[in-house]
Design a protein around this motif. Structure first.
Motif, PDB file in Angstrom:
ATOM      1  N   PRO A   7       0.830  -1.210   0.000  1.00  0.00           N
ATOM      2  CA  PRO A   7       0.000   0.000   0.000  1.00  0.00           C
ATOM      3  C   PRO A   7       0.862   1.257   0.000  1.00  0.00           C
ATOM      4  CG  PRO A   7       0.060  -0.963   2.199  1.00  0.00           C
ATOM      5  CD  PRO A   7       0.788  -1.922   1.299  1.00  0.00           C
ATOM      6  N   CYS A   8       0.373   2.290  -0.689  1.00  0.00           N
ATOM      7  CA  CYS A   8       1.177   3.499  -0.852  1.00  0.00           C
ATOM      8  C   CYS A   8       0.259   4.722  -0.977  1.00  0.00           C
ATOM      9  CB  CYS A   8       2.051   3.374  -2.104  1.00  0.00           C
ATOM     10  SG  CYS A   8       3.052   4.826  -2.489  1.00  0.00           S
ATOM     11  N   PHE A   9       0.752   5.850  -0.501  1.00  0.00           N
ATOM     12  CA  PHE A   9       0.026   7.108  -0.644  1.00  0.00           C
ATOM     13  C   PHE A   9       1.015   8.192  -1.028  1.00  0.00           C
ATOM     14  CE2 PHE A   9      -2.041  11.005   1.054  1.00  0.00           C
ATOM     15  CZ  PHE A   9      -3.231  10.918   0.353  1.00  0.00           C
ATOM     16  N   ASP A  10       0.723   8.915  -2.108  1.00  0.00           N
ATOM     17  CA  ASP A  10       1.598   9.986  -2.584  1.00  0.00           C
ATOM     18  C   ASP A  10       0.898  11.336  -2.439  1.00  0.00           C
ATOM     19  OD1 ASP A  10       3.366   8.037  -3.325  1.00  0.00           O
ATOM     20  OD2 ASP A  10       3.366   8.494  -5.461  1.00  0.00           O
ATOM     21  N   ILE A  11       1.668  12.338  -2.051  1.00  0.00           N
ATOM     22  CA  ILE A  11       1.210  13.726  -2.062  1.00  0.00           C
ATOM     23  C   ILE A  11       2.100  14.486  -3.036  1.00  0.00           C
ATOM     24  CG2 ILE A  11       0.877  15.851  -0.749  1.00  0.00           C
ATOM     25  CD1 ILE A  11       0.334  14.207   1.706  1.00  0.00           C
ATOM     26  N   CYS A  12       1.483  15.060  -4.068  1.00  0.00           N
ATOM     27  CA  CYS A  12       2.210  15.759  -5.130  1.00  0.00           C
ATOM     28  C   CYS A  12       1.789  17.228  -5.120  1.00  0.00           C
ATOM     29  CB  CYS A  12       1.882  15.147  -6.496  1.00  0.00           C
ATOM     30  SG  CYS A  12       1.965  13.340  -6.564  1.00  0.00           S
ATOM     31  N   ARG A  13       2.733  18.123  -4.836  1.00  0.00           N
ATOM     32  CA  ARG A  13       2.453  19.565  -4.830  1.00  0.00           C
ATOM     33  C   ARG A  13       3.088  20.203  -6.061  1.00  0.00           C
ATOM     34  NH1 ARG A  13       3.060  18.727   0.840  1.00  0.00           N
ATOM     35  NH2 ARG A  13       1.254  19.497   2.001  1.00  0.00           N
ATOM     36  N   PHE A  14       2.312  21.048  -6.735  1.00  0.00           N
ATOM     37  CA  PHE A  14       2.757  21.635  -7.996  1.00  0.00           C
ATOM     38  C   PHE A  14       3.018  23.130  -7.856  1.00  0.00           C
ATOM     39  CE2 PHE A  14       1.008  17.726  -9.548  1.00  0.00           C
ATOM     40  CZ  PHE A  14       1.685  17.461 -10.727  1.00  0.00           C
ATOM     41  N   GLU A  15       3.947  23.604  -8.671  1.00  0.00           N
ATOM     42  CA  GLU A  15       4.090  25.018  -8.985  1.00  0.00           C
ATOM     43  C   GLU A  15       3.890  25.127 -10.487  1.00  0.00           C
ATOM     44  OE1 GLU A  15       7.786  26.549  -7.576  1.00  0.00           O
ATOM     45  OE2 GLU A  15       7.337  26.188  -5.466  1.00  0.00           O
ATOM     46  N   GLY A  16       2.716  25.613 -10.897  1.00  0.00           N
ATOM     47  CA  GLY A  16       2.375  25.586 -12.313  1.00  0.00           C
ATOM     48  C   GLY A  16       2.253  24.146 -12.776  1.00  0.00           C
ATOM     49  N   GLU A  17       3.020  23.773 -13.803  1.00  0.00           N
ATOM     50  CA  GLU A  17       2.978  22.402 -14.322  1.00  0.00           C
ATOM     51  C   GLU A  17       4.199  21.596 -13.889  1.00  0.00           C
ATOM     52  OE1 GLU A  17       2.009  21.990 -18.407  1.00  0.00           O
ATOM     53  OE2 GLU A  17       0.297  23.351 -18.325  1.00  0.00           O
ATOM     54  N   LYS A  18       4.922  22.071 -12.886  1.00  0.00           N
ATOM     55  CA  LYS A  18       6.094  21.359 -12.391  1.00  0.00           C
ATOM     56  C   LYS A  18       5.859  20.911 -10.953  1.00  0.00           C
ATOM     57  CE  LYS A  18       9.045  21.758 -15.893  1.00  0.00           C
ATOM     58  NZ  LYS A  18       9.686  20.585 -16.549  1.00  0.00           N
ATOM     59  N   LEU A  19       6.430  19.764 -10.619  1.00  0.00           N
ATOM     60  CA  LEU A  19       6.323  19.242  -9.262  1.00  0.00           C
ATOM     61  C   LEU A  19       7.299  19.966  -8.347  1.00  0.00           C
ATOM     62  CD1 LEU A  19       5.990  15.367  -9.508  1.00  0.00           C
ATOM     63  CD2 LEU A  19       4.583  16.868  -8.109  1.00  0.00           C
ATOM     64  N   ALA A  20       6.769  20.560  -7.289  1.00  0.00           N
ATOM     65  CA  ALA A  20       7.617  21.185  -6.283  1.00  0.00           C
ATOM     66  C   ALA A  20       7.916  20.209  -5.151  1.00  0.00           C
ATOM     67  CB  ALA A  20       6.950  22.436  -5.728  1.00  0.00           C
TER      68      ALA A  20
END
Length: 737
Positions: free
Chosen positions: A406-419
């Motif tokens: 099991p896995c959980f990801d949190i992806c935060r963006f600045e525009g169209e790029k991953l910060a």
């Protein structure tokens, strides 16, 4: 005064008739549509205006027609709501359509049928509007009807429209009894939208409407006077060759989510919350700092989370899928191209990578340790600039064996790029096949021995998505097509799971924000090692999963699990960074601090997903690698914290749980009852008293009978929770506690 000019910029419309699904009440339909579905739709691009009109059924008996004095509608024609969206151009409407797939995933929760009509420029016009408030949020102090109109069988579309514009509208709009007159002339039904499970998007032949008229009166008397007037009576007779059906549906309530290209307070926070803010006069809630926080633009009340650029909602979800495709093809260089120049990439408890070169080396090494991997996605949420992914990840080891975690990801963006990309999981079994993993240690395991059927998102990406197909043509074939299961990445005949036959959610409506409060109270039970109190927050058939362990599927198993865990440590604390409440789900990003029995401390990154049924927790899934709690020899760096930000800066702690015990009435009451958090007794021994004030502790029956018969054990627990300096200050004070 006439306010009709405020609608002039809405050149074209998308007008949708909505039938509630069977099995839910009208009240639940109303609440979910306005407080859950509406704010999601409001965030989609291109809209100039977005209204919801909640209507009653047309039971007839009031607005008679010459050939139909009752003028009711057949049971199958009795819809329950109208969504009206306007756009400044057909191009803007197309932009909205392209982003609206996320709404299709929600339709089955409340709708059984959704029939959408488009209008062309010049065919959605407000002719008169004497209603001052153009942004209603609830009941309007007027009498309003939404009249659905079918043209007569023998008349052409052009002739019908000419009659509507040149004869009917002038009669309505010139009447002193009319306070609003708005006309829509429809094109053919829009059947281009993708299916949404069991939700019907096509109409029975002959049942299509050709126009809609929004008519309002100040009161019932004005309506009666208009219908009895000679001008209307003559019009009704003249309409026979042009109008077959003229069906009025009374409006119950109306809600505005977008107006003049701007999202309203109801669109930002839900209609219910907007009403509360308006009624109480909470002006701080409409200031920019609160709006930025609630809209997820990357800024927090506790610090600056970084700037974001506006992109189409849904685009970030697509970018995450494309990122995963790079990982499944072991394309390290392509993987890092998705990140900003100053990123944060963290996998489990490892130190974060703070530049693209470090990410490249990290993923390149990991790819070299396995033969293939696959992301079996269960859920994806896009909230502002953040995407959350709940999934199982399957790894095929070099020896041919496989393990699913099991896995959980949190992806935060600045525009169209991953910060930021933070991956919450215990990946130790990938490298150590001796660690047992049960088949039920999966995010797909549900209550009552059911199993969630994922929608094969990543397989579809390579086979159906133009980006995925292009990747394969360029030689970036996913490794699972070469090793491991050797699924085809090109065969368009591949059968996919639809993901539509999963058990329905048991969502019951609660006040927005209430579930977040319940989660905080649940954490308080854990920090006080109150196993019984902890289990009382769950439904009778819950799912409770910690890391890779088998889930607990009843409250007794949860009790034994947490009781054992509490016995292994001296204290624990949830250092919460962010909490999101979306629909019936709460997501928590945090560090959890554990004080071991030997006095040492370890802090580990963690993400929790709570799913609710009403005010009870139906699922709690805890994503973290907790091995260092029991094994102090496993190194954990101070930077292995979700508080670590780009370029090594650090997020300011919110102190949510400390404040719960020192400031919240429920937390203070827990302390009075003797349920002191263990971190006030062991470990850091933080104070649980607000401003060093004494909290009196009641006896077991809660009554003050004027004698000294109270619970001394509770007092001892309270005193143990005080710092020495607090105790000295209390004893030296001349004031009574």
């Amino acid at each position: 005064m006439d306010y009709s000019s405020r609608d002039q910029q809405g050149k074209v419309s998308f007008y949708v008739l909505l039938w509630k699904r069977k099995g839910i009440s009208v009240e639940l339909f109303d609440n979910y549509w306005k407080d859950v579905h509406g704010p999601v739709c409001a965030r989609l691009p291109g809209q100039h205006q977005y209204w919801q009109f909640h209507v009653a059924h047309n039971e007839g008996g009031f607005w008679y027609m010459p050939d139909d004095p009752i003028n009711t509608s057949a049971p199958e024609e009795q819809f329950d709501g109208i969504a009206e969206l306007t756009f400044t151009s057909p191009t803007q409407r197309e932009t909205w359509f392209k982003a609206a797939g996320i709404l299709m995933d929600d339709e089955h929760n409340i709708f059984s049928k959704a029939i959408g009509y488009n209008t062309n420029p010049g065919n959605s016009i407000t002719y008169v509007d004497k209603i001052p408030d153009g942004c209603p949020n609830g009941e309007q102090d007027i009498l309003k009807y939404h009249v659905m109109i079918r043209k007569a069988d023998g008349v052409g579309v052009a002739e019908f429209r000419r009659f509507m514009k040149e004869r009917l509208v002038p009669v309505f709009s010139s009447s002193p009894q009319i306070t609003k007159c708005r006309l829509h002339l429809f094109e053919e039904i829009d059947s281009s939208r993708p299916s949404a499970g069991q939700v019907i998007h096509s109409e029975i032949p002959g049942q299509q409407y050709h126009a809609a008229l929004e008519i309002a009166f100040a009161n019932q008397l004005d309506a009666a006077l208009f219908l009895e007037s000679n001008s209307y009576q003559n019009l009704a007779q003249e309409s026979r060759p042009y109008i077959k059906d003229f069906k009025p549906f009374p409006q119950r309530t109306a809600y505005t989510f977008v107006h003049d290209d701007k999202i309203t307070l109801a669109g930002q926070r839900s209609s219910f919350v907007a009403d509360l803010i308006t009624r109480i006069g909470a002006s701080n809630q409409v200031k920019q700092n609160i709006i930025s926080l609630m809209m997820g633009d990357g800024k927090s009340a506790y610090g600056d989370g970084g700037s974001t650029s506006e992109i189409i909602p849904g685009k970030r979800t697509e970018l995450v899928q494309a990122l995963f495709s790079r990982g499944e093809a072991f394309d390290s260089q392509g993987f890092i191209e998705f990140f900003t120049d100053t990123p944060v990439y963290q996998f489990g408890n490892f130190e974060p990578c703070l530049d693209k070169g470090a990410i490249f080396e990290s993923v390149k090494y990991f790819f070299s340790q396995v033969s293939a991997l696959y992301h079996e996605i269960k859920m994806m949420w896009e909230v502002g600039s953040t995407v959350f992914v709940e999934m199982d990840v399957t790894y095929w080891r070099k020896d041919g064996s496989e393990v699913t975690l099991p896995c959980f990801d949190i992806c935060r963006f600045e525009g169209e790029k991953l910060a930021e990309l933070r991956i919450f999981m215990d990946a130790n079994p990938v490298g150590d096949a001796s660690i047992p993993i049960s088949d039920t240690s999966s995010v797909m395991t549900l209550a009552n021995q059911q199993r969630y059927q994922p929608a094969d998102i990543m397989k579809r990406f390579f086979i159906e998505n133009p980006l995925g197909k292009k990747r394969v043509l360029q030689g970036h074939t996913p490794k699972w097509a070469i090793a491991g299961p050797r699924w085809s990445a090109t065969d368009t005949r591949t059968p996919f799971n639809s993901g539509t036959n999963n058990p329905p959610s048991g969502l019951l409506e609660t006040m927005p924000g209430r579930k977040t409060e319940i989660v905080t109270a649940l954490f308080a039970r854990g920090e006080a090692f109150d196993s019984q109190g902890f289990t009382e927050f769950f439904v009778d058939n819950p799912v409770y999963q910690f890391g890779n362990f088998e889930p607990c599927l009843d409250k007794g198993a949860i009790f034994e699990s947490v009781k054992y865990f509490f016995s292994q440590v001296s204290a624990l604390y949830h250092d919460i960074k962010m909490m999101w409440e979306t629909g019936n789900t709460v997501i928590v990003e945090m560090d959890v601090m554990y004080w071991r029995k030997d006095g040492s401390l370890v802090t580990l990154p963690c993400a929790d997903i709570f799913r609710f049924e009403g005010e009870k927790v139906a699922e709690l899934r805890i994503f973290m690698d907790a091995n260092p709690v029991g094994n102090a020899s496993i190194p954990v760096s101070d930077t292995s914290s979700i508080m670590t930000l780009k370029e090594g800066s650090r997020y300011k702690s919110t102190d949510v749980m400390k404040k719960f015990f020192t400031e919240h009435p429920q937390g203070q009451e827990r302390v009075r009852q003797g349920f002191v958090p263990k971190w006030a007794i062991a470990g850091p021994r933080w104070s649980v008293t607000p401003e060093n004030q004494y909290i009196p502790i009641s006896n077991n029956n809660g009554h003050d009978n004027g004698n000294n018969n109270f619970n001394w054990q509770q007092l001892r627990n309270y005193l143990k929770g005080l710092n020495i300096s607090d105790l000295v200050q209390m004893l030296s004070s001349e004031e009574n506690p």
